[in-house]
Design an enzyme around this catalytic site. Structure first.
Site, PDB file in Angstrom:
ATOM      1  N   SER A   1      -7.797   9.668 131.180  1.00 62.05           N
ATOM      2  CA  SER A   1      -8.790   9.521 132.328  1.00 62.05           C
ATOM      3  C   SER A   1      -9.460   8.220 131.979  1.00 62.05           C
ATOM      4  O   SER A   1      -9.107   7.200 132.659  1.00 62.05           O
ATOM      5  CB  SER A   1      -9.920  10.797 132.059  1.00 62.05           C
ATOM      6  OG  SER A   1     -10.628  11.006 133.007  1.00 62.05           O
TER       7      SER A   1
ATOM      8  N   ASP B   1      -4.029  -5.172 134.304  1.00 66.17           N
ATOM      9  CA  ASP B   1      -3.807  -5.529 135.732  1.00 66.17           C
ATOM     10  C   ASP B   1      -4.227  -7.118 135.760  1.00 66.17           C
ATOM     11  O   ASP B   1      -3.867  -7.726 136.550  1.00 66.17           O
ATOM     12  CB  ASP B   1      -4.386  -4.683 136.543  1.00 66.17           C
ATOM     13  CG  ASP B   1      -3.569  -3.204 136.685  1.00 66.17           C
ATOM     14  OD1 ASP B   1      -2.535  -3.359 136.218  1.00 66.17           O
ATOM     15  OD2 ASP B   1      -4.062  -2.312 137.025  1.00 66.17           O
TER      16      ASP B   1
ATOM     17  N   LYS C   1      -3.589  11.467 132.866  1.00 66.07           N
ATOM     18  CA  LYS C   1      -4.742  12.391 133.793  1.00 66.07           C
ATOM     19  C   LYS C   1      -5.236  11.366 134.666  1.00 66.07           C
ATOM     20  O   LYS C   1      -6.256  10.837 134.465  1.00 66.07           O
ATOM     21  CB  LYS C   1      -5.754  12.747 132.682  1.00 66.07           C
ATOM     22  CG  LYS C   1      -6.771  13.425 133.499  1.00 66.07           C
ATOM     23  CD  LYS C   1      -6.150  14.785 133.873  1.00 66.07           C
ATOM     24  CE  LYS C   1      -7.813  15.733 134.303  1.00 66.07           C
ATOM     25  NZ  LYS C   1      -8.634  15.190 135.284  1.00 66.07           N
TER      26      LYS C   1
END
Length: 730
Positions: free
Chosen positions: A516, A527, A541
């Site tokens: 999560s 990224d 998740k």
């Protein structure tokens, strides 16, 4: 999503116990739907149709999926119901949605009453068999199939009798080899009336070996740790207790099965909570529950550890690990153990709970075990979880290269937390992950570290706002995560504060239990090119749930999905590390991909963001240096070999022997391989070898060296990265 919230997504009220003859219960014994239950079913149907993230059509295809989910929940091994039973009620595969939408649950309850009677009759059948048994014969060549997923529904009660004769014999054989629960802290399971056997002993290629053992002078009796009468008494007590529990099933229990089948037909995190379960979970959410700090989920007829609460008694003890299965629970330092195989999840939770400073004993099948005969009993002292135990902490790892000492900082973040109450009150000293990590970064900078490792292993998430703000410690403003709702609207969350707390070399260490908010953080760092991600593929998740009040109970409903700034979802795939470490956690057992009907991975449009670096260009030399180091590291070598061994055994085996000599050989062969690997590791480290594999399963003794090896290797990789950046002038 907080670690405690993972309990909700794990709860499934599957009443998995036992079965039998087609006689229906007397009318007064039948379980019938209530007015509250029928109204609740209609509310749930409306919520699924109009409020779920997915475009849910409660059509015939959905009805068939819900019907199959219900069958899977109550009889996952096809051990109780007959083919004729399933055929008789096959209309529910077309009418499940109509039953919910109209609040007409009579047909579903009628089916459940049949299933209930099957269970009661099968338990009585087992008791009758024991009453007429004087001696168990553990000779012969029979094997019990353990791969039950593809078993056909039995065509007659006699076909099921064949299966249950073997299951009863297997339960007796396990007891014969194990002794009583108090005989040893490392023993075979005595509490498996209908063993699922998740990892299995290797089969012998030569069935004639069964007789060789007897010819060598070892009798069947010489291998027994419990005699026949003691075995019969133990099994009678077990099955009688299960029969009592089954007869206590009420209308609310059946409603929970029906509505959770409906929810899980769409995704694994949509589920119904009865009023009693809602009240219980509210206690857990407030962190006032006194227990062991382990989150549980149903796994067929077992209850297994899904994750450990950071700072909780179980996590601190090092005695429990995710994917461990619990087969029995005992109170205090000694006394009887209660079998929990086939017990409902809420009942198991109630047994494990207790007052602070009291002791609970758990008989577990360790996650790394390849056979249910490899169980152990652990003792844990109950306590409350304190914020201090969950707070971020730091250390410095010293590395010597070419005679020079280098320092790498490590910050452990067990969860993303914030004191919401103090924040709302405007207190300037309120605690939060971001504030604590900022202070730790400042302290590490004063110690002249050359890089930092953020350790998010086991971090199941928590406050999303903290994941966002903590990313801001390493980037100067920018988006962090996209959230898409059911209408397709996308909200962009991110860091709005100027400035950074740390600009140096960075790595994020994750594992399969990083979920999560942890995945959002690791994905953003990756990224942005802000640092490396090391370890294992994360949980996956990537969905968002809300809790909606019903007139009777609550419904946890999936309403949104997370996406990285690249547009890729974290759902199902999680975050893949730049440099991977071997893992003993089986992704087929733990992770979003292991859950039924998990929502698919997909993408949305990427957003504009600033690239802070290009770690990819340095990955080839970093991976090469990593391979060279770990090939010489006994702990990494051991972890890799043991992971390969566990995978091989899981792939190879689909049955267990019911011959006591062959079963003993299979157990010993597995332990011999495990012991050999462990002693190779110890020898390479200059440690004394051990005589028994049981000695290597003492919590910290076999886990901490591996954990520390991963941490130290991560520090080495960050140092390599720092030197690469320096050499390139970046």
């Amino acid at each position: 999503m907080s670690p405690f919230a993972m309990v909700r997504q794990a709860v499934v009220f599957a009443l998995c116990v036992v079965m039998a003859l087609p006689t229906l219960a007397a009318e007064q014994d039948r379980i019938v739907p209530t007015d509250n239950g029928e109204q609740t079913a209609q509310e749930v149907a409306q919520s699924l149709r109009y409020s779920h993230y997915e475009d849910v059509s409660l059509d015939q295809q959905w009805s068939e999926t819900a019907w199959q989910r219900m069958l899977k929940m109550i009889d996952p091994q096809h051990a109780y119901l007959l083919k004729s039973d399933v055929r008789q009620y096959s209309d529910l595969g077309s009418n499940f949605s109509e039953a919910l939408e109209n609040g007409n649950l009579d047909r579903l309850y009628e089916f459940y009453n049949l299933y209930q009677k099957r269970i009661e009759n099968r338990l009585q059948w087992l008791l009758d068999q024991l009453e007429h048994t004087e001696h168990f014969d553990f000779e012969g060549h029979d094997r019990l199939a353990t791969d039950d997923e593809d078993r056909e529904w039995a065509s007659s009660p006699s076909r099921l009798d064949e299966l249950w004769h073997k299951r009863l014999k297997n339960a007796a054989l396990q007891l014969a080899l194990s002794g009583s629960p108090e005989d040893s802290d490392t023993r075979q399971p005595g509490e498996t009336p209908e063993p699922e056997i998740p990892g299995n002993p290797r089969q012998s290629d030569d069935p004639e070996q069964h007789d060789d053992e007897s010819e060598s002078g070892k009798s069947e009796d010489s291998l027994r740790m419990m005699d026949d009468q003691a075995i019969i008494s133990q099994l009678e007590k077990r099955y009688s207790n299960q029969l009592d529990r089954v007869r206590q099933t009420n209308s609310e229990d059946v409603l929970s099965v029906i509505l959770n089948a409906a929810g899980s037909a769409i995704d694994p995190h949509t589920e119904y909570f009865s009023p009693s379960r809602s009240e219980s979970f509210d206690i857990q959410m407030k962190l006032s529950l006194e227990g062991i700090g382990a989150l549980l989920q149903q796994d067929g007829e077992y209850v297994k550890i899904s994750s450990l609460v950071p700072g909780g008694p179980a996590e601190k003890s090092g005695l429990l690990k995710p994917a461990d299965r619990i087969v029995a629970v005992g109170q205090g330092e000694s006394g009887d153990m209660t079998s929990v195989v086939g017990m409902r999840l809420d009942e198991v939770v109630d047994l494990i709970r207790g007052p602070k400073d009291s002791t609970v004993r758990l008989e577990i099948i360790p996650a790394k075990a390849v056979d249910t005969t490899q169980t152990r009993i652990v003792r844990i002292t109950r306590d409350t979880v304190k914020l201090e135990d969950q707070a971020a902490s730091s250390q410095v790892i010293d590395i010597t290269r070419d005679g020079e000492r280098h320092r790498i900082g490590v910050i452990k973040v067990p969860m993303f937390y914030v004191d919401f109450k103090a924040e709302k009150q405007g207190r300037k000293d309120y605690r939060s992950t971001t504030r604590d990590v900022h202070q730790l970064i400042d302290q590490l900078k004063q110690k002249n570290v050359e890089g930092i490792v953020l350790d998010l292993r086991g971090n199941g998430g928590g406050a999303l706002q903290e994941a966002n703000s903590m990313i801001g410690l390493f980037i100067d403003r920018g988006p962090t995560v996209q959230v898409r709702d059911a209408q397709g609207r996308i909200s962009l969350l991110g860091d709005t504060d100027r400035g950074v707390a740390y600009q140096g070399p960075l790595a994020v260490l994750v594992d399969r239990l990083s979920a999560s908010a942890s995945e959002i953080f690791a994905g953003a760092i990756q990224d942005y090119g802000r640092g490396l991600v090391l370890g294992n593929q994360t949980f996956g998740k990537g969905t968002v749930q809300t809790l909606d009040d019903l007139d009777h109970g609550e419904l946890k409903l999936t309403r949104a999905k997370f996406y990285r700034i690249t547009g890729a979802s974290t759902q199902l795939h999680g975050v893949k590390p730049d440099i991977s470490y071997p893992s003993l956690v089986d992704p087929d057992e733990i992770g979003e991909s292991a859950l039924p009907n998990a929502l698919p991975w997909d993408t949305v449009r990427p957003v504009s963001y600033r690239q802070y670096g290009n770690p990819d260009r340095y990955l080839p030399p970093l991976r090469q240096a990593h391979q060279q180091r770990t090939s010489q590291d006994p702990n990494f070598h051991y972890l890799e070999r043991e992971a390969e061994l566990a995978h091989k055994l899981r792939e190879q085996n689909n049955s267990v022997s019911l011959n006591i000599h062959q079963r003993k050989r299979e157990m010993e062969a597995q332990e011999s391989e495990q012991l050999s690997l462990e002693n190779q590791r110890r020898k390479a480290l200059g440690q004394e070898p051990i005589d028994s594999w049981a000695d290597a399963r003492d919590g910290e003794d076999d886990q901490t060296p591996i954990d520390q090896a991963q941490l130290r290797e991560s520090a080495n990789i960050v140092l390599d990265y720092a030197q690469q950046l320096q050499d390139s002038g970046s």
